[in-house]
Design a protein around this motif. Structure first.
Motif, PDB file in Angstrom:
ATOM      1  N   VAL A  50     -34.332  19.050 -25.325  1.00 15.65           N
ATOM      2  CA  VAL A  50     -34.680  18.746 -23.936  1.00 15.65           C
ATOM      3  C   VAL A  50     -35.242  17.332 -23.839  1.00 15.65           C
ATOM      4  N   PRO A 106     -36.761  27.003 -23.357  1.00 16.52           N
ATOM      5  CA  PRO A 106     -36.376  25.998 -22.366  1.00 16.52           C
ATOM      6  C   PRO A 106     -37.114  24.672 -22.505  1.00 16.52           C
ATOM      7  N   LYS A 107     -38.195  24.639 -23.277  1.00 12.90           N
ATOM      8  CA  LYS A 107     -38.921  23.389 -23.485  1.00 12.90           C
ATOM      9  C   LYS A 107     -38.427  22.632 -24.721  1.00 12.90           C
ATOM     10  N   TRP A 129     -34.734  23.354 -26.336  1.00 11.95           N
ATOM     11  CA  TRP A 129     -33.289  23.187 -26.324  1.00 11.95           C
ATOM     12  C   TRP A 129     -32.762  23.253 -24.895  1.00 11.95           C
ATOM     13  N   THR A 130     -31.678  22.533 -24.645  1.00 16.28           N
ATOM     14  CA  THR A 130     -31.107  22.485 -23.298  1.00 16.28           C
ATOM     15  C   THR A 130     -30.504  23.814 -22.877  1.00 16.28           C
TER      16      THR A 130
END
Length: 326
Positions: free
Chosen positions: A131, A279-280, A282-283
Motif C-alpha cells: 500500500v 488493507p494497510k 497489501w493492495t
C-alpha cells in the motif's frame, strides 16, 4: 547441529482432552465415496500430514505466465537436486563450506512440485504490491528475521527461529530442504481442535482452534500464534486468525488477519488454502495453497527439533552489539 527426538503422540492427544474436558471418541469409518466423519459428525481431519512437494512461494520470472511445470521440467529439476549429495566432505571454497554445513542426514529433499508457486491468487503468482508504495517489508512486523534496527540488541528481541523457541505463523513450507513448515498433526474434539506444528530450526508449537462460536479475544490481547476461531462450511474447515503479536512480510498486526481453509480431498490428501488480508499493507488479499499427504497410522512419528546454534551464538551476538554501541 539438530538433535531430534520422537514426540509421544499420546501427549498431542492430551491437548484436545485438556481443552474440552472429554476424551475424543474414535473416528467413524467413512463409507466408500463419502468423507470420513468423527463420532460426533464433523469431517475428520485427524492425522499427521506432511507437505508433498517443493513449491516456491512466488512464481519466478522464468515461469511467468505458467501455472504448472511440464513432466520434463519436473524431472530435470529433480535430477539437478540429485547432483548435490550433501556435505560429507570439506570444501576448499569457504562460502560453500559454510553454506553446506548440513549433509543429507539433516536435510529433507522433497521432489519438485508441478505448481510454479504456492500463490494461486493473484493469478500471476506474486504477492500484491504494498500500500502506498512502501519499501521492502521487514521492520514493522517482520518475521523474526533480524532486519529491523536494534532487533539483536537484547535477548528479548533476538529472533526466535534460530533458537528453536517456537513455530512462527503462517507455517509455510518456505525452505523444505530443512523441513520448515512441512509436517503437522491434527487432533479434534467437538468444541476445539489442536494442530501441532514442527518446523526444524523454529522448533514446535501447538495451535488451539476454538469451534464453539466464541468471539475473538479483545484487540489489545496479542498472541505469538494468533487467536484462531473455526467453523465448518460443508466439509471444509474455515479458520480465521487475528490478534498476532508479530506480522508476516511486514504486515500491520492491528489489521492483519489470516483465513485458512482445510479440505480433506480424499483419504490421503489434505488441501490447505491460506488467504492473507491486511488493507494497510497489501493492495489486495492474496492466497496460497499447500497440498499435504497423510502419513500411515503405523508410521506417524514427528521428530522434535532441538537446535541450539542461536542459543550458543547469543553471547557473540550481544557482544557484537555492545561493541557496535561503543
Amino acid at each position: 547441529m539438530n538433535y531430534r527426538f520422537v514426540i509421544p503422540l499420546s501427549a498431542l492427544a492430551l491437548v484436545a482432552v485438556s481443552m474440552t474436558g472429554q476424551t475424543p471418541a474414535a473416528p467413524a469409518k467413512a463409507k466408500a465415496g463419502t468423507p470420513a466423519r468423527t463420532a460426533w459428525g464433523d469431517p475428520d481431519l485427524q492425522g499427521t500430514w506432511f507437505v508433498l512437494a517443493d513449491v516456491p512461494l512466488e512464481r519466478s520470472a522464468a515461469n511467468a505466465g505458467k501455472e504448472f511445470l511440464t513432466d520434463q521440467e519436473v524431472a530435470a529439476a529433480d535430477a539437478q537436486k540429485g547432483l548435490n549429495p550433501g556435505r560429507n566432505a570439506r570444501s576448499a571454497d569457504k562460502a560453500q563450506d559454510v553454506s553446506g554445513a548440513y549433509n543429507a542426514v539433516f536435510n529433507s529433499v522433497l521432489k519438485t512440485g508441478k505448481r510454479t508457486s504456492m500463490i494461486v491468487d493473484p493469478p500471476d503468482g506474486k504477492i500484491p504490491p504494498l500500500v502506498g508504495g512502501q519499501g521492502a517489508p521487514g521492520g514493522r512486523g517482520g518475521f523474526g528475521l533480524g532486519t529491523a534496527p536494534g532487533v539483536n540488541d537484547n535477548p528479548e528481541t533476538i529472533p526466535q527461529s534460530p533458537r528453536c523457541l517456537g513455530v512462527p505463523m503462517p507455517f509455510l513450507p518456505l525452505n523444505t530442504l530443512f523441513a520448515q513448515g512441512t509436517v503437522m498433526q491434527v487432533v479434534q474434539s467437538p468444541k476445539s481442535m489442536a494442530i501441532y506444528m514442527e518446523d526444524d530450526h523454529a522448533g514446535g508449537g501447538n495451535r488451539v482452534i476454538f469451534m464453539d462460536g466464541r468471539p475473538h479475544a479483545p484487540a489489545k490481547a496479542k498472541f505469538y500464534l494468533g487467536d484462531s476461531r473455526g467453523h465448518w462450511e460443508g466439509t471444509t474447515l474455515v479458520v480465521e486468525t487475528t490478534n498476532f503479536s508479530q506480522g508476516f512480510r511486514g504486515s500491520n498486526i492491528e489489521t492483519y488477519k489470516m483465513i485458512e481453509r482445510f479440505t480433506r480431498v480424499d483419504a490421503n490428501n489434505l488441501r490447505r488454502e491460506i488467504t492473507f488480508d491486511d488493507p494497510k499493507t497489501w493492495t489486495k488479499p492474496w492466497t496460497a495453497v499447500v497440498e499435504m499427504g497423510r502419513a500411515p497410522d503405523q508410521r506417524h512419528m514427528i521428530f522434535d527439533s532441538a537446535c541450539h546454534e542461536g542459543n550458543y551464538g547469543m553471547t557473540g551476538i550481544l557482544v557484537g552489539n555492545r561493541r557496535s554501541e561503543q
